[in-house]
Write a protein that holds these residues in place. Structure first.
Motif, PDB file in Angstrom:
ATOM      1  N   GLY A  48      -9.779   8.187  -9.180  1.00  0.00           N
ATOM      2  CA  GLY A  48      -8.587   9.199  -8.358  1.00  0.00           C
ATOM      3  C   GLY A  48      -8.699  10.240  -8.682  1.00  0.00           C
ATOM      4  N   GLU A  49      -9.857  10.922  -8.259  1.00  0.00           N
ATOM      5  CA  GLU A  49     -10.336  12.629  -8.388  1.00  0.00           C
ATOM      6  C   GLU A  49      -9.828  12.916  -6.818  1.00  0.00           C
ATOM      7  OE1 GLU A  49     -14.385  12.881  -9.775  1.00  0.00           O
ATOM      8  OE2 GLU A  49     -13.907  11.963 -11.327  1.00  0.00           O
ATOM      9  N   LYS A  50      -9.205  13.507  -7.148  1.00  0.00           N
ATOM     10  CA  LYS A  50      -9.827  14.755  -5.730  1.00  0.00           C
ATOM     11  C   LYS A  50      -8.624  14.297  -4.293  1.00  0.00           C
ATOM     12  CE  LYS A  50     -14.139  17.527  -6.467  1.00  0.00           C
ATOM     13  NZ  LYS A  50     -15.443  16.989  -6.580  1.00  0.00           N
ATOM     14  N   TRP A  51      -9.115  14.906  -3.406  1.00  0.00           N
ATOM     15  CA  TRP A  51      -8.030  13.995  -2.065  1.00  0.00           C
ATOM     16  C   TRP A  51      -8.226  12.546  -2.059  1.00  0.00           C
ATOM     17  CZ3 TRP A  51      -4.738  15.550   1.118  1.00  0.00           C
ATOM     18  CH2 TRP A  51      -4.056  15.199   2.452  1.00  0.00           C
ATOM     19  N   SER A  52      -9.465  12.292  -2.142  1.00  0.00           N
ATOM     20  CA  SER A  52      -9.786  10.433  -1.819  1.00  0.00           C
ATOM     21  C   SER A  52      -8.889   9.553  -2.881  1.00  0.00           C
ATOM     22  CB  SER A  52     -11.144  10.807  -1.641  1.00  0.00           C
ATOM     23  OG  SER A  52     -11.851  11.283  -0.831  1.00  0.00           O
ATOM     24  N   GLY A  53      -8.825  10.285  -3.970  1.00  0.00           N
ATOM     25  CA  GLY A  53      -7.861   9.466  -5.181  1.00  0.00           C
ATOM     26  C   GLY A  53      -6.862   9.190  -4.342  1.00  0.00           C
ATOM     27  N   ILE A  54      -6.524  10.860  -3.723  1.00  0.00           N
ATOM     28  CA  ILE A  54      -5.239  10.933  -3.681  1.00  0.00           C
ATOM     29  C   ILE A  54      -4.349  10.162  -2.726  1.00  0.00           C
ATOM     30  CG2 ILE A  54      -2.739  11.855  -2.694  1.00  0.00           C
ATOM     31  CD1 ILE A  54      -4.575  14.591  -3.700  1.00  0.00           C
ATOM     32  N   GLU A  55      -5.181   9.696  -1.474  1.00  0.00           N
ATOM     33  CA  GLU A  55      -5.234   8.907  -0.641  1.00  0.00           C
ATOM     34  C   GLU A  55      -5.546   7.939  -1.067  1.00  0.00           C
ATOM     35  OE1 GLU A  55      -8.245   9.429   2.619  1.00  0.00           O
ATOM     36  OE2 GLU A  55      -6.704  11.378   3.542  1.00  0.00           O
ATOM     37  N   ALA A  56      -6.035   6.762  -1.851  1.00  0.00           N
ATOM     38  CA  ALA A  56      -6.398   5.004  -2.317  1.00  0.00           C
ATOM     39  C   ALA A  56      -4.945   4.990  -3.604  1.00  0.00           C
ATOM     40  CB  ALA A  56      -7.533   5.798  -3.527  1.00  0.00           C
ATOM     41  N   ALA A  57      -3.979   6.651  -4.241  1.00  0.00           N
ATOM     42  CA  ALA A  57      -3.353   5.763  -4.677  1.00  0.00           C
ATOM     43  C   ALA A  57      -2.281   5.769  -3.670  1.00  0.00           C
ATOM     44  CB  ALA A  57      -2.578   7.239  -5.506  1.00  0.00           C
ATOM     45  N   MET A  58      -2.309   6.019  -2.767  1.00  0.00           N
ATOM     46  CA  MET A  58      -1.202   5.794  -1.524  1.00  0.00           C
ATOM     47  C   MET A  58      -1.846   4.259  -1.246  1.00  0.00           C
ATOM     48  SD  MET A  58       0.659   8.256  -1.715  1.00  0.00           S
ATOM     49  CE  MET A  58       0.527   9.827  -1.822  1.00  0.00           C
ATOM     50  N   ILE A  59      -2.354   3.482  -0.833  1.00  0.00           N
ATOM     51  CA  ILE A  59      -3.232   2.585  -0.277  1.00  0.00           C
ATOM     52  C   ILE A  59      -2.749   1.803  -0.529  1.00  0.00           C
ATOM     53  CG2 ILE A  59      -5.634   1.082   0.498  1.00  0.00           C
ATOM     54  CD1 ILE A  59      -6.634   4.214   1.690  1.00  0.00           C
ATOM     55  N   VAL A  60      -3.107   1.453  -2.141  1.00  0.00           N
ATOM     56  CA  VAL A  60      -3.294   0.463  -3.471  1.00  0.00           C
ATOM     57  C   VAL A  60      -1.741   0.443  -3.147  1.00  0.00           C
ATOM     58  CG1 VAL A  60      -2.837   0.844  -5.695  1.00  0.00           C
ATOM     59  CG2 VAL A  60      -4.704   1.391  -4.797  1.00  0.00           C
ATOM     60  N   SER A  61      -0.779   1.119  -3.116  1.00  0.00           N
ATOM     61  CA  SER A  61       0.690   1.365  -3.550  1.00  0.00           C
ATOM     62  C   SER A  61       1.603   0.319  -2.006  1.00  0.00           C
ATOM     63  CB  SER A  61       1.603   2.700  -2.861  1.00  0.00           C
ATOM     64  OG  SER A  61       3.236   2.609  -3.098  1.00  0.00           O
ATOM     65  N   GLU A  62       0.536   0.837  -0.866  1.00  0.00           N
ATOM     66  CA  GLU A  62       1.064   0.142   0.198  1.00  0.00           C
ATOM     67  C   GLU A  62       0.857  -1.228  -0.027  1.00  0.00           C
ATOM     68  OE1 GLU A  62       2.445   1.211   4.026  1.00  0.00           O
ATOM     69  OE2 GLU A  62       3.488   2.660   2.279  1.00  0.00           O
ATOM     70  N   ILE A  63      -1.170  -1.386  -0.423  1.00  0.00           N
ATOM     71  CA  ILE A  63      -1.015  -3.112  -0.224  1.00  0.00           C
ATOM     72  C   ILE A  63       0.019  -3.813  -1.285  1.00  0.00           C
ATOM     73  CG2 ILE A  63      -2.914  -4.308  -1.646  1.00  0.00           C
ATOM     74  CD1 ILE A  63      -5.255  -2.195  -1.085  1.00  0.00           C
ATOM     75  N   ALA A  64       0.351  -3.002  -2.558  1.00  0.00           N
ATOM     76  CA  ALA A  64       1.325  -3.862  -3.752  1.00  0.00           C
ATOM     77  C   ALA A  64       2.408  -3.987  -2.583  1.00  0.00           C
ATOM     78  CB  ALA A  64       1.821  -2.876  -4.781  1.00  0.00           C
ATOM     79  N   LYS A  65       2.709  -3.802  -1.025  1.00  0.00           N
ATOM     80  CA  LYS A  65       4.087  -3.433  -0.890  1.00  0.00           C
ATOM     81  C   LYS A  65       3.882  -4.750   0.107  1.00  0.00           C
ATOM     82  CE  LYS A  65       6.452   0.704  -2.067  1.00  0.00           C
ATOM     83  NZ  LYS A  65       6.181   1.670  -0.708  1.00  0.00           N
ATOM     84  N   GLY A  66       3.006  -5.178   0.392  1.00  0.00           N
ATOM     85  CA  GLY A  66       2.187  -6.419   0.768  1.00  0.00           C
ATOM     86  C   GLY A  66       1.725  -5.864   2.661  1.00  0.00           C
ATOM     87  N   ALA A  67       0.938  -4.697   2.806  1.00  0.00           N
ATOM     88  CA  ALA A  67       0.584  -4.013   4.067  1.00  0.00           C
ATOM     89  C   ALA A  67      -0.869  -4.406   3.717  1.00  0.00           C
ATOM     90  CB  ALA A  67       0.888  -2.826   3.826  1.00  0.00           C
ATOM     91  N   ASN A  68      -1.194  -5.793   3.837  1.00  0.00           N
ATOM     92  CA  ASN A  68      -2.622  -6.361   3.876  1.00  0.00           C
ATOM     93  C   ASN A  68      -4.041  -6.302   5.365  1.00  0.00           C
ATOM     94  OD1 ASN A  68      -2.325  -6.722   1.491  1.00  0.00           O
ATOM     95  ND2 ASN A  68      -1.457  -8.346   1.757  1.00  0.00           N
ATOM     96  N   ASP A  69      -2.873  -5.886   5.650  1.00  0.00           N
ATOM     97  CA  ASP A  69      -4.009  -6.388   7.284  1.00  0.00           C
ATOM     98  C   ASP A  69      -4.567  -4.720   8.390  1.00  0.00           C
ATOM     99  OD1 ASP A  69      -1.074  -5.503   8.403  1.00  0.00           O
ATOM    100  OD2 ASP A  69      -1.956  -6.621  10.069  1.00  0.00           O
ATOM    101  N   LYS A  70      -3.605  -3.445   7.771  1.00  0.00           N
ATOM    102  CA  LYS A  70      -3.399  -2.239   8.135  1.00  0.00           C
ATOM    103  C   LYS A  70      -4.995  -1.683   7.677  1.00  0.00           C
ATOM    104  CE  LYS A  70      -0.733   0.957   6.872  1.00  0.00           C
ATOM    105  NZ  LYS A  70       0.756   1.973   7.030  1.00  0.00           N
ATOM    106  N   PHE A  71      -5.585  -2.177   6.443  1.00  0.00           N
ATOM    107  CA  PHE A  71      -7.218  -1.227   5.915  1.00  0.00           C
ATOM    108  C   PHE A  71      -8.170  -1.858   5.900  1.00  0.00           C
ATOM    109  CE2 PHE A  71      -2.882  -0.679   3.142  1.00  0.00           C
ATOM    110  CZ  PHE A  71      -2.461   0.554   3.094  1.00  0.00           C
ATOM    111  N   ILE A  72      -8.997  -1.278   6.122  1.00  0.00           N
ATOM    112  CA  ILE A  72      -9.970  -1.884   6.986  1.00  0.00           C
ATOM    113  C   ILE A  72     -11.283  -0.966   6.313  1.00  0.00           C
ATOM    114  CG2 ILE A  72     -12.134  -2.674   8.716  1.00  0.00           C
ATOM    115  CD1 ILE A  72      -9.083  -2.619  10.458  1.00  0.00           C
TER     116      ILE A  72
END
Length: 211
Positions: free
Chosen positions: A75-99
């Motif tokens: 969760g460090e720095k800029w990439s950590g912020i984006e990763a938190a958003m990605i985890v949240s989206e995956i939890a909502k079922g958005a599985n095919d958008k992340f590559i």
């Protein structure tokens, strides 16, 4: 247009240039690309930019290196912020958008833990162009589903003022993450206006008259 967001860490100028070149290639292919080097201007709020970019993109390309993997996992720095958003989206079922695109290192060190076990693209070799072309073809084929193609949207349901501030659920409206205003047209029809904070354009949602 199919929106693609690049999530990566600023490991070096060479790495930033590699990502920028891939982004420019996508622009040349007709994609709507979101990249911090192109769109994050001085004074913009980092968290808001990351949230809007991740939520509104049809595809998020995660350019993975050991530094990116470390920041995403901790969760460090800029990439950590984006990763938190990605985890949240995956939890909502958005599985095919992340590559995940493995640029440096190996799967264990560079790819975030929440993406391990998924199919990833190997970009560690000089002959990556063939795999890149396949990836672009995949996004072109899969990404057109649900694209709006217009900034005026006809809702199939009546206006509900208790829900107008919520994030849109339909794919064709997801990039319009910010509520702008609501009101009635001259004909008395209710509408909601939403804004895309990346491109600064608007979508006008026209609702059906209540029965």
């Amino acid at each position: 247009m199919i929106r693609v967001f690049f999530s990566y860490s600023h490991d070096s100028e060479e790495h930033k240039t590699w990502v920028l070149n891939r982004a420019n290639d996508l622009v040349g292919r007709g994609f709507d690309v979101v990249l911090d080097q192109l769109h994050l201007k001085p004074g913009k709020q980092l968290h808001q930019f990351a949230a809007s970019a991740v939520r509104s993109a049809r595809f998020v390309l995660m350019v993975c290196t050991p530094e990116y993997g470390h920041r995403a996992n901790t969760g460090e720095k800029w990439s950590g912020i984006e990763a938190a958003m990605i985890v949240s989206e995956i939890a909502k079922g958005a599985n095919d958008k992340f590559i995940a695109i493995l640029r440096q290192g190996n799967e264990d060190t560079a790819i975030p833990y929440f993406m391990q076990g998924r199919l990833w693209i190997d970009a560690r070799n000089d002959d990556f162009d063939g795999e890149w072309h396949k990836l672009c073809t995949h996004m072109e084929t899969e990404g057109e589903l649900g694209e709006a193609g217009t900034l005026i949207f006809e809702a199939l349901f009546a206006y509900d003022d208790s829900r107008i501030y919520e994030q849109p659920r339909l794919q064709e409206l997801k990039r319009f993450t910010e509520f702008a205003e609501t009101g009635q047209t001259e004909e008395g029809r209710w509408y909601v206006r939403r804004r895309d904070p990346i491109r600064n354009d608007f979508a006008l949602i026209l609702f059906q008259d209540p029965e």
